[in-house]
Motif scaffolding. Sequence first.
Motif, PDB file in Angstrom:
ATOM      1  N   ALA A   1       0.833  -1.204   0.000  1.00 18.41           N
ATOM      2  CA  ALA A   1       0.000   0.000   0.000  1.00 18.41           C
ATOM      3  C   ALA A   1       0.871   1.260   0.000  1.00 18.41           C
ATOM      4  N   ALA A   2       1.951   1.237   0.766  1.00 16.29           N
ATOM      5  CA  ALA A   2       2.869   2.382   0.810  1.00 16.29           C
ATOM      6  C   ALA A   2       3.534   2.585  -0.545  1.00 16.29           C
ATOM      7  N   ARG A   3       3.906   1.487  -1.203  1.00 17.38           N
ATOM      8  CA  ARG A   3       4.517   1.593  -2.527  1.00 17.38           C
ATOM      9  C   ARG A   3       3.533   2.189  -3.530  1.00 17.38           C
ATOM     10  N   ALA A   4       2.270   1.758  -3.455  1.00 15.38           N
ATOM     11  CA  ALA A   4       1.242   2.295  -4.359  1.00 15.38           C
ATOM     12  C   ALA A   4       1.045   3.791  -4.112  1.00 15.38           C
ATOM     13  N   ALA A   5       1.002   4.181  -2.849  1.00 13.39           N
ATOM     14  CA  ALA A   5       0.841   5.600  -2.520  1.00 13.39           C
ATOM     15  C   ALA A   5       2.053   6.407  -2.988  1.00 13.39           C
ATOM     16  N   ALA A   6       3.242   5.843  -2.835  1.00 12.48           N
ATOM     17  CA  ALA A   6       4.455   6.535  -3.288  1.00 12.48           C
ATOM     18  C   ALA A   6       4.451   6.686  -4.806  1.00 12.48           C
ATOM     19  N   ASN A   7       4.012   5.656  -5.509  1.00 12.40           N
ATOM     20  CA  ASN A   7       3.940   5.747  -6.970  1.00 12.40           C
ATOM     21  C   ASN A   7       2.930   6.803  -7.407  1.00 12.40           C
TER      22      ASN A   7
END
Length: 95
Positions: free
Chosen positions: A52-58
Amino acid sequence: MNKKMKYVFTVAALGASVALSGCATTGSLEEVKAQLNAVQADANAAKSEAGAARAAANEAKDVANRALNTANEANARSIETETKIDRMFKRSMYK
């Protein structure tokens, strides 16, 4: 000592300590299984949160890239407008 020898020594030491400590009771085994399940659940939760953090960062990166593109376009227009105004001013000075 090379790595293979260290590994063999470690396995032998571990085997000896297990043999000397005796067999685990069923209750102890169940407790270890419960702890393992809890650790696996925590690892799965952490993996999910990382995704989820990776998706938000992207998504944030995409927004930043769009903002940068907009800023670059605005800067190019500003330079173009400044050039036009400068030409108009110079023309007016010759009249």
